[in-house]
Design a protein around this motif. Structure first.
Motif, PDB file in Angstrom:
ATOM      1  N   LEU A 171      -7.492   1.799 -13.006  1.00 12.85           N
ATOM      2  CA  LEU A 171      -8.852   1.815 -11.743  1.00 12.85           C
ATOM      3  C   LEU A 171      -9.018   3.544 -11.888  1.00 12.85           C
ATOM      4  O   LEU A 171     -10.240   3.854 -11.309  1.00 12.85           O
ATOM      5  CB  LEU A 171      -7.546   1.800 -10.695  1.00 12.85           C
ATOM      6  CG  LEU A 171      -7.673   0.116 -10.240  1.00 12.85           C
ATOM      7  CD1 LEU A 171      -6.054   0.263  -9.138  1.00 12.85           C
ATOM      8  CD2 LEU A 171      -8.632  -1.147  -9.659  1.00 12.85           C
ATOM      9  N   LEU A 174      -8.363  -5.889  -4.160  1.00 15.56           N
ATOM     10  CA  LEU A 174      -8.842  -5.043  -5.111  1.00 15.56           C
ATOM     11  C   LEU A 174     -10.489  -4.606  -4.640  1.00 15.56           C
ATOM     12  O   LEU A 174     -11.308  -5.036  -5.704  1.00 15.56           O
ATOM     13  CB  LEU A 174      -8.437  -3.687  -5.346  1.00 15.56           C
ATOM     14  CG  LEU A 174      -7.157  -2.940  -5.577  1.00 15.56           C
ATOM     15  CD1 LEU A 174      -6.223  -3.026  -6.908  1.00 15.56           C
ATOM     16  CD2 LEU A 174      -6.224  -3.248  -4.294  1.00 15.56           C
ATOM     17  N   VAL A 232       2.493   2.247  -3.086  1.00 11.99           N
ATOM     18  CA  VAL A 232       1.311   2.672  -4.366  1.00 11.99           C
ATOM     19  C   VAL A 232       1.148   3.921  -3.991  1.00 11.99           C
ATOM     20  O   VAL A 232       1.387   4.749  -5.040  1.00 11.99           O
ATOM     21  CB  VAL A 232       0.157   1.942  -4.171  1.00 11.99           C
ATOM     22  CG1 VAL A 232      -1.183   2.471  -4.682  1.00 11.99           C
ATOM     23  CG2 VAL A 232       0.183   0.459  -4.506  1.00 11.99           C
ATOM     24  N   CYS A 235       0.894  -1.313   0.001  1.00  9.72           N
ATOM     25  CA  CYS A 235      -0.321  -0.510   0.112  1.00  9.72           C
ATOM     26  C   CYS A 235       0.831   1.504   0.007  1.00  9.72           C
ATOM     27  O   CYS A 235       0.447   2.123  -0.427  1.00  9.72           O
ATOM     28  CB  CYS A 235      -1.412  -0.101   1.314  1.00  9.72           C
ATOM     29  SG  CYS A 235      -2.301  -1.661   1.424  1.00  9.72           S
ATOM     30  N   ILE A 263      -3.832  -4.700  -4.390  1.00 10.53           N
ATOM     31  CA  ILE A 263      -2.374  -3.906  -4.615  1.00 10.53           C
ATOM     32  C   ILE A 263      -1.035  -3.973  -5.223  1.00 10.53           C
ATOM     33  O   ILE A 263      -0.571  -3.076  -5.610  1.00 10.53           O
ATOM     34  CB  ILE A 263      -2.107  -3.545  -2.748  1.00 10.53           C
ATOM     35  CG1 ILE A 263      -2.101  -1.665  -2.352  1.00 10.53           C
ATOM     36  CG2 ILE A 263      -1.551  -4.507  -1.721  1.00 10.53           C
ATOM     37  CD1 ILE A 263      -2.663  -1.084  -2.985  1.00 10.53           C
ATOM     38  N   PHE A 303      -0.999  -2.678  -8.535  1.00 12.94           N
ATOM     39  CA  PHE A 303      -2.233  -1.011  -8.901  1.00 12.94           C
ATOM     40  C   PHE A 303      -1.328  -0.797  -9.707  1.00 12.94           C
ATOM     41  O   PHE A 303      -1.130  -0.470 -10.311  1.00 12.94           O
ATOM     42  CB  PHE A 303      -1.935  -1.052  -7.192  1.00 12.94           C
ATOM     43  CG  PHE A 303      -2.892   0.358  -7.571  1.00 12.94           C
ATOM     44  CD1 PHE A 303      -3.787   0.624  -6.289  1.00 12.94           C
ATOM     45  CD2 PHE A 303      -2.874   1.732  -7.863  1.00 12.94           C
ATOM     46  CE1 PHE A 303      -4.557   1.524  -6.367  1.00 12.94           C
ATOM     47  CE2 PHE A 303      -3.990   2.854  -7.726  1.00 12.94           C
ATOM     48  CZ  PHE A 303      -4.652   2.693  -6.963  1.00 12.94           C
ATOM     49  N   SER A 352      -5.983  -5.472 -12.742  1.00 18.02           N
ATOM     50  CA  SER A 352      -5.426  -4.930 -11.520  1.00 18.02           C
ATOM     51  C   SER A 352      -6.375  -5.225 -10.064  1.00 18.02           C
ATOM     52  O   SER A 352      -7.034  -4.361 -10.104  1.00 18.02           O
ATOM     53  CB  SER A 352      -5.179  -3.429 -11.653  1.00 18.02           C
ATOM     54  OG  SER A 352      -4.770  -2.781 -10.487  1.00 18.02           O
ATOM     55  N   VAL A 376      -9.549  -1.125   0.027  1.00 26.67           N
ATOM     56  CA  VAL A 376      -8.637  -2.144   0.028  1.00 26.67           C
ATOM     57  C   VAL A 376      -8.756  -2.977   1.145  1.00 26.67           C
ATOM     58  O   VAL A 376      -8.607  -2.311   2.144  1.00 26.67           O
ATOM     59  CB  VAL A 376      -6.810  -1.638   0.296  1.00 26.67           C
ATOM     60  CG1 VAL A 376      -6.069  -2.448  -0.038  1.00 26.67           C
ATOM     61  CG2 VAL A 376      -6.971  -0.663  -0.813  1.00 26.67           C
TER      62      VAL A 376
END
Lengths: 111, 347
Positions: B319, B290, B89, B86, B311, B314, B308, B284
């Motif tokens: 998205l 996701l 990202v 996370c 995570i 991603f 995708s 998440v």
């Protein structure tokens, strides 16, 4: 005709009264909406008044609608029951205070 | 202690069973078709501003309306490895806000580390704190100070300013502990104007009905909490209960399900659609998968972007333009004034 004078489903059909007299119905619902808006009294306070009046006029549709509305707006069961007691006291009082009229009459005609 | 549906092996612990019930109710009025009538289908993301991360389903409470089916018996917890993904990202995107939820997010052993790492990236952090966790154990008593140090925005549920409403939904004793916790948050400066420490409360109905008008309710909450308990806060979010998981179970077992769904559908407000949180949020799961929102997460409806969906893969661009996965529960977010994790979304 249905088999009952009152049907819970009819509450949702209230607006249908406009089918037979649109102009008056429109005016009534516009007025109704205005009455229950936030004003010098809050919408929440008005809901509790409506609940008490609904009991006083013994309207099952109104009791259905304002039991939900008052509870949704945050009144507790005990607050709502106290409001019903207020209606009851006024209705009961309205009967009893006429006892004075009865007394007056009896005193007028009795020896 | 109330057990979770999952531990009870309840049929509603299975998302497929929930979806079957939801789809069966209103075959003639699908949410997708409803949006179509207003030219709003397919519903697309407007870009990702918020990463809402569910760091685990474990909670010290077992609320009757919980769409997560969270509780002390839930063991699903986000690992540090997933948290690191996370962070990766977040580092590589301009997503500005991270919204941490659970369960009780503070029960994740890496919670504090995670918050600090997110803050190092300059992101705004929201923690959905259930309040009672602060008093649940000595090791959590310093949470208000920790939140303050990290300038965390605290969002907390309080379904009423009276004991009755709160305990009925969230369990015996929750109200009293919530009040104490709010006072502790106030003591370190939360809710005070100019402090920069934001404390928002969440109202959701303790029953089968929609929330009342948010602004009027906020005014009342502020007056009552101040006069009764000397508590201040910033904003009140009025959130609609979604017919998912434990709340769906409540609706069905209390005989309110049909009426509640009818109410959600008849109260459909097209003005709420453009501000739906799924449009600017990615949710998440504890295991890194996701979703469009926390509700879709609990129904295991993964995002539509096939390449995708975790995570670790991603793809911000894909998205940001995805079409949202829509089912009948979505009527919950468009009813009346609409609903999101930030409260009402339409006048």
């Amino acid at each position: 005709m249905s088999n009952h004078y009152y049907n819970a489903e009819d509450l949702a059909k209230f607006g249908n009264v406009a089918e037979y007299q649109k102009e008056m119905a429109d005016k009534f619902f516009s007025y109704y909406g205005e009455v229950f808006k936030e004003g010098h009294l809050t919408a929440k306070e008005k809901s509790l008044i409506a609940l008490a009046v609904a009991h006083a006029v013994q309207c099952p549709y109104c009791i259905d609608a304002y039991s939900s509305d008052a509870f949704e707006k945050g009144y507790s069961e005990s607050q709502m029951m106290e409001a019903v007691h207020v209606a009851s006291a006024i209705k009961g009082g309205a009967v009893l205070v006429h006892g004075v009229q009865m007394m007056n009459k009896v005193k007028e005609i009795g020896m | 202690m109330i057990k979770s549906l999952k531990v009870l092996h309840h049929p509603l612990a299975e998302p497929l069973n929930q979806l079957e019930i939801l789809e069966a109710h209103s075959k003639d009025t699908s949410f997708r078709e409803k949006l179509g009538l207003y030219g709003m289908f397919p519903l697309r993301s407007s870009g990702i501003d918020i990463l809402q991360i569910n760091v685990g389903k474990m909670c010290n409470q077992t609320c009757k309306h919980c769409h997560v089916d969270a509780g002390p018996d839930r063991k699903e917890i986000m690992s540090r490895q997933t948290m690191e993904q996370c962070l990766e990202v977040l580092k590589n995107s301009d997503i500005g806000t991270v919204d941490l939820t659970g369960g009780a997010p503070e029960l994740n052993p890496d919670f504090r580390w995670f918050v600090e790492e997110i803050k190092k990236l300059g992101k705004h952090v929201i923690v959905r704190c259930n309040l009672t966790i602060i008093l649940a154990n000595k090791r959590f008593h310093d949470l208000p100070g920790f939140f303050k140090e990290n300038k965390v925005e605290v969002v907390s549920s309080l379904p009423g300013f009276t004991r009755d409403r709160t305990d009925r939904q969230r369990g015996d004793g929750v109200f009293e502990d919530s009040i104490k916790a709010l006072q502790m948050l106030n003591q370190v400066g939360y809710g005070a104007e100019g402090s920069g420490l934001v404390l928002n409360l969440v109202y959701n109905p303790a029953g089968a009905f929609l929330p009342p008008a948010q602004l009027a309710l906020e005014k009342e909450y502020k007056a009552e909490l101040l006069s009764r308990y000397n508590i201040i806060f910033n904003s009140l979010y009025a959130i609609t209960n979604m017919p998912v998981s434990r709340y769906l179970d409540y609706l069905l077992s209390s005989g309110n399900y049909e009426r509640y769904m009818d109410k959600l559908i008849s109260a459909f407000n097209p003005a709420a659609v453009s501000n739906l949180m799924c449009r600017n949020t990615i949710s998440v799961g504890w295991d890194g998968y996701l979703y469009d929102c926390d509700f879709n997460q609990m129904l295991e409806l993964q995002v539509s972007t096939e390449k995708s969906r975790h995570i670790s893969e991603f793809d911000l661009q894909a998205l940001s333009n995805r079409s949202i996965v829509l089912k009948q529960h979505c009527f919950g977010c468009t009813a009346g004034a609409g609903s999101s994790c930030g409260g009402s979304i339409a006048d």
